[in-house]
Design a protein around this motif. Structure first.
Motif, PDB file in Angstrom:
ATOM      1  N   MET A  44     -34.246 -10.447 -34.289  1.00  0.00           N
ATOM      2  CA  MET A  44     -33.729  -9.570 -33.242  1.00  0.00           C
ATOM      3  C   MET A  44     -32.742  -8.549 -33.796  1.00  0.00           C
ATOM      4  O   MET A  44     -32.788  -7.374 -33.455  1.00  0.00           O
ATOM      5  CB  MET A  44     -33.072 -10.402 -32.152  1.00  0.00           C
ATOM      6  N   ARG A  51     -34.192   0.045 -34.584  1.00  0.00           N
ATOM      7  CA  ARG A  51     -34.251   0.907 -33.392  1.00  0.00           C
ATOM      8  C   ARG A  51     -33.074   1.865 -33.379  1.00  0.00           C
ATOM      9  O   ARG A  51     -33.212   3.052 -33.117  1.00  0.00           O
ATOM     10  CB  ARG A  51     -34.184   0.043 -32.128  1.00  0.00           C
ATOM     11  N   ASP A 239     -39.924  -2.941 -30.768  1.00  0.00           N
ATOM     12  CA  ASP A 239     -39.871  -3.966 -29.724  1.00  0.00           C
ATOM     13  C   ASP A 239     -41.049  -4.907 -29.858  1.00  0.00           C
ATOM     14  O   ASP A 239     -40.920  -6.116 -29.737  1.00  0.00           O
ATOM     15  CB  ASP A 239     -39.965  -3.318 -28.337  1.00  0.00           C
ATOM     16  N   GLU A 242     -40.773  -7.166 -32.830  1.00  0.00           N
ATOM     17  CA  GLU A 242     -39.768  -8.190 -32.555  1.00  0.00           C
ATOM     18  C   GLU A 242     -40.336  -9.245 -31.604  1.00  0.00           C
ATOM     19  O   GLU A 242     -40.193 -10.441 -31.816  1.00  0.00           O
ATOM     20  CB  GLU A 242     -38.526  -7.538 -31.946  1.00  0.00           C
ATOM     21  N   GLY A 243     -41.026  -8.756 -30.549  1.00  0.00           N
ATOM     22  CA  GLY A 243     -41.609  -9.668 -29.566  1.00  0.00           C
ATOM     23  C   GLY A 243     -42.623 -10.589 -30.210  1.00  0.00           C
ATOM     24  O   GLY A 243     -42.699 -11.782 -29.902  1.00  0.00           O
ATOM     25  N   GLY A 345     -24.612  -6.807 -26.435  1.00  0.00           N
ATOM     26  CA  GLY A 345     -24.517  -7.997 -25.589  1.00  0.00           C
ATOM     27  C   GLY A 345     -25.870  -8.502 -25.136  1.00  0.00           C
ATOM     28  O   GLY A 345     -26.094  -9.712 -25.040  1.00  0.00           O
ATOM     29  N   LEU A 346     -26.784  -7.574 -24.892  1.00  0.00           N
ATOM     30  CA  LEU A 346     -28.115  -7.978 -24.429  1.00  0.00           C
ATOM     31  C   LEU A 346     -28.783  -8.872 -25.461  1.00  0.00           C
ATOM     32  O   LEU A 346     -29.376  -9.899 -25.128  1.00  0.00           O
ATOM     33  CB  LEU A 346     -28.973  -6.733 -24.186  1.00  0.00           C
ATOM     34  N   ALA A 349     -27.172 -12.299 -25.385  1.00  0.00           N
ATOM     35  CA  ALA A 349     -27.553 -13.035 -24.166  1.00  0.00           C
ATOM     36  C   ALA A 349     -28.995 -13.504 -24.271  1.00  0.00           C
ATOM     37  O   ALA A 349     -29.316 -14.640 -23.889  1.00  0.00           O
ATOM     38  CB  ALA A 349     -27.365 -12.139 -22.943  1.00  0.00           C
ATOM     39  N   THR A 350     -29.875 -12.654 -24.805  1.00  0.00           N
ATOM     40  CA  THR A 350     -31.275 -13.034 -24.944  1.00  0.00           C
ATOM     41  C   THR A 350     -31.415 -14.192 -25.916  1.00  0.00           C
ATOM     42  O   THR A 350     -32.126 -15.166 -25.660  1.00  0.00           O
ATOM     43  CB  THR A 350     -32.094 -11.843 -25.472  1.00  0.00           C
ATOM     44  N   PHE A 352     -29.229 -16.370 -26.684  1.00  0.00           N
ATOM     45  CA  PHE A 352     -28.697 -17.562 -26.035  1.00  0.00           C
ATOM     46  C   PHE A 352     -29.763 -18.158 -25.110  1.00  0.00           C
ATOM     47  O   PHE A 352     -30.011 -19.355 -25.106  1.00  0.00           O
ATOM     48  CB  PHE A 352     -27.451 -17.166 -25.240  1.00  0.00           C
ATOM     49  N   ALA A 353     -30.421 -17.269 -24.335  1.00  0.00           N
ATOM     50  CA  ALA A 353     -31.406 -17.746 -23.362  1.00  0.00           C
ATOM     51  C   ALA A 353     -32.587 -18.415 -24.045  1.00  0.00           C
ATOM     52  O   ALA A 353     -33.111 -19.413 -23.542  1.00  0.00           O
ATOM     53  CB  ALA A 353     -31.887 -16.585 -22.492  1.00  0.00           C
ATOM     54  N   ILE A 354     -33.032 -17.884 -25.189  1.00  0.00           N
ATOM     55  CA  ILE A 354     -34.237 -18.493 -25.758  1.00  0.00           C
ATOM     56  C   ILE A 354     -33.948 -19.647 -26.700  1.00  0.00           C
ATOM     57  O   ILE A 354     -34.872 -20.280 -27.170  1.00  0.00           O
ATOM     58  CB  ILE A 354     -35.150 -17.457 -26.468  1.00  0.00           C
TER      59      ILE A 354
END
Lengths: 380, 334
Positions: A44, A51, A239, A242-243, A345-346, A349-350, A352-354
């Motif tokens: 990421m 980017r 993107d 990365e995805g 921050g995004l 946060a991402t 953290f979420a995954i």
């Protein structure tokens, strides 16, 4: 509130001591957890930095690029079109650009030949400014060794090298050869007054759409590429890569979640005894769950922190050596560039979420099962 | 478009929440049919134990959904560069019909799940779990909401079209656009009226809150006032507070204030407002149960605490608003 805080402090205190008692088991868990975070965070951060880099680089390019098309293929554009574009209201400056690719059969690399937009370079015929990759690809014995290239007509041309671009602009200049307009036209055998494409600067960004519409009427054969189009394409490309990495890593996350669930449900005899004793001395189910949540929280926090910090070092100090081939692409002359550290921050946060959410989800049911067991049952 | 890490993360959260909620719903159905505290049967004991699991899972789902709400708005903002015409989250959310409904569903889940957790905590203080049935009846209402939000989110992300020309916040939140929606109605409210309304409803909330704290009555009214204040505050943010933040009289967007360009100022504004509203609603929710025998000793104090927390959050919100207006270079009046 004070009571609540004090309770949490004691729980955290107790949990840390309990974790320290089972050092080997928990270290193993944290190491694997950190590796998962590390892999995802590296992917990421790396693509976010790319980017960001693309955005910074494009900020200096003209708002609109006009290319001539013949039968859907790119063609040289006549200089007479420049005036047509300059006549449109809202256009600040129009400049014909000359650039092209040259395949060097000596080493199989492609160079970008270009006439600088900027007059301040003041290149004389026979002079050239080179990107740092070309000297390397040609095994130059000293920095400003003359460059010999064979033009398409079979003529050997010598350029004296005035200077070499510094490493810090390698992303843009690695394969670049800047020469004067006269040299460019004779090298590629171009007629006067044609250009590769036209760069249009537009003063107000909100007028770009209207200006493109007007220009399309004047030049029905042309293709108009706006800066935001290019920017979007790059964004999407990075993107997507990365995805793809994330989706591949999902298998790893899943395996880790199963591992964590297994680890949390297979209580060791000692742990079961501990919970039994705690319940026997008056802890209720809620307390045990809170204690176990603290345990998971501390493990997650440690692993998340370690994984993110190592990923940061990996990406920004070691140029993401492990994932470079997947995320960057390759070429004979490949720029050797350092990425500017860029995190938002995004991303965090991402990340953290995954990572933390699957771990927590996988351990909740085992935690509850351990916490609701009867003391006499687990101690027996 | 689905191959973007934040989108994958959001879908993961939705999928996990849906699984958890489906199980919780099934458990709630069984519980409503067979709950009998007097019985000492094995099934009843197991059910009593499982309520702990449901509470823990619910806390988890709520935190995950809160994260997902932030991530959703944040991601919409960042993806704006991918769509023609979009300049902030509004453009991304307007890309198809499902963007805004998903956002509203996520907001609703935040409030409902907070309510549920407040109810759950109150229930745990009574020795005979007096609110269990109410709690699990409420679960049955939340399940469809979470599933609908998940489905709407998936539809939204699957149907994101790069070539749709979407609208920018400057057209959406402008006073006199042709296709007047709710957004333009809210922004067309005169700034002075919006500020007066905000001040008046703020004063009303403070008054009713004080009455509820001192004389222990009017708590339901306080909850209602809190809800009204929430709507008025959102309107005021669009109509007058955002322009103060941007220092620009015609920029009304309630999403741009969340951007880094404005120092993430929106979070300072929204978090206390949302918390205050959630606590106010929670106080109203608990009010009918204060006469329940096993809760009579603890519940009134708990309700008062909720009211106090709510008032404190609203005061923080008010101070932030005043500070915004005070330090802004924009002069709207005088």
């Amino acid at each position: 509130m004070k009571h609540w805080l004090r309770r949490q402090r004691y729980l955290a205190d107790f949990t840390l001591a309990a974790l320290a008692r089972r050092r080997v088991k928990n270290t193993g868990l944290i190491v694997i957890y950190s590796i998962i975070v590390f892999v995802l965070a590296s992917a990421m951060m790396f693509s976010a930095a790319l980017r960001h880099e693309a955005g910074t680089v494009l900020a200096k390019s003209p708002e609109l690029i006009v290319q001539q098309l013949v039968m859907g293929r790119h063609e040289m554009i006549p200089g007479s079109e420049i005036e047509k574009l300059a006549g449109i209201r809202g256009v600040a400056a129009v400049k014909g650009r000359l650039w092209g690719y040259f395949y060097d059969s000596v080493n199989g690399a492609n160079y970008t030949f270009m006439v600088p937009d900027d007059d301040s370079y003041d290149l004389q015929p026979g002079e050239a400014i080179l990107g740092e990759g070309i000297g390397k690809a040609r095994d130059f014995t000293w920095d400003t060794a003359p460059l010999f290239v064979t033009s398409l007509a079979g003529k050997m041309v010598k350029f004296t090298v005035r200077e070499t671009f510094a490493d810090d602009s390698a992303l843009l200049t690695a394969d670049l050869v800047l020469i004067s307009e006269a040299d460019f036209r004779s090298f590629f055998d171009l007629p006067p007054d044609v250009y590769t494409d036209i760069g249009v600067s537009i003063r107000n960004e909100r007028e770009i759409g209207t200006i493109v519409q007007k220009a399309q009427l004047v030049m029905p054969n042309a293709r108009f590429v706006t800066r935001s189009d290019i920017e979007r394409t790059y964004q999407r490309l990075f993107d997507w890569r990365e995805g793809l990495m994330t989706a591949l890593a999902a298998a790893g996350v899943l395996a880790f979640a199963i591992f964590a669930a297994e680890k949390a449900s297979g209580l060791s005899a000692e742990e079961a005894r501990e919970i039994g004793i705690l319940k026997a001395i008056g802890w209720d189910t809620g307390d045990v769950i809170a204690m176990k949540l603290w345990e998971g929280g501390l493990i997650s926090f440690g692993a998340f922190l370690a994984g993110t910090v190592f990923a940061y070092i990996h990406v920004f100090s070691f140029q993401a050596g492990l994932f470079e081939p997947i995320l960057k692409g390759w070429a004979v002359i490949y720029p050797d560039f350092a990425l500017a550290p860029y995190i938002d921050g995004l991303q965090l946060a991402t990340l953290f979420a995954i990572t933390v959410i699957p771990y927590t989800a996988a351990t909740l049911v085992p935690i509850w099962r351990a916490a609701t067991a009867d003391p006499d049952q687990v101690m027996r | 478009m689905i191959f973007q890490t934040p989108i994958l993360a959001l879908l993961l959260i939705s999928a996990l929440s849906s699984v958890v909620m489906l199980w919780a719903g099934w458990f709630a159905l069984r519980l409503l049919l067979r709950w009998d505290l007097a019985s000492g049967s094995r099934a009843q004991l197991e059910m009593e134990r499982a309520t702990d699991l449901v509470s823990t899972l619910f806390g988890f789902v709520m935190l995950a959904q809160l994260l997902s709400l932030l991530l959703y708005v944040f991601n919409a903002d960042r993806m704006a560069t991918l769509f023609v015409g979009a300049m902030c989250a509004v453009g991304t959310l307007n890309n198809n019909d499902w963007g805004f409904p998903t956002l509203y569903a996520k907001l609703a889940i935040f409030f409902v799940a907070t309510m549920w957790l407040i109810l759950d905590r109150a229930d745990r203080t009574g020795h005979d779990y007096p609110l269990t049935r109410v709690k699990f009846a409420l679960v049955l209402l939340i399940v469809p909401l979470v599933l609908a939000a998940g489905a709407s989110e998936l539809t939204y992300f699957l149907n994101l079209q790069a070539d749709v020309i979407t609208s920018c916040c400057s057209t959406e939140f402008t006073a006199d656009t042709e296709d007047a929606g709710l957004g333009s109605d809210m922004s067309s409210l005169a700034p002075a009226t919006a500020l007066w309304l905000l001040a008046a409803s703020g004063a009303a909330v403070a008054l009713i809150g004080a009455v509820s704290l001192i004389w222990k009555r009017g708590t339901m009214l306080f909850a209602a006032a809190g809800a009204v204040f929430f709507v008025v505050a959102l309107t005021a943010i669009i109509s007058v507070i955002s322009p103060y933040v941007y220092e620009h009289p015609t920029h009304h967007c309630p999403f741009c204030i969340l951007k880094p360009e404005y120092n993430y100022f929106g979070y300072v504004l929204y978090v206390p407002l949302f918390l205050g509203t959630a606590f106010a609603l929670g106080a109203g929710l608990l009010q009918p149960f204060r006469k329940v025998e096993s809760l009579a000793a603890t519940l009134p104090a708990r309700i008062r605490k909720q009211v106090a927390l709510s008032l404190a959050s609203f005061v923080v919100f008010g101070l932030v608003v005043l500070w915004t207006i005070w330090q802004s270079q924009l002069i709207l009046f005088g």
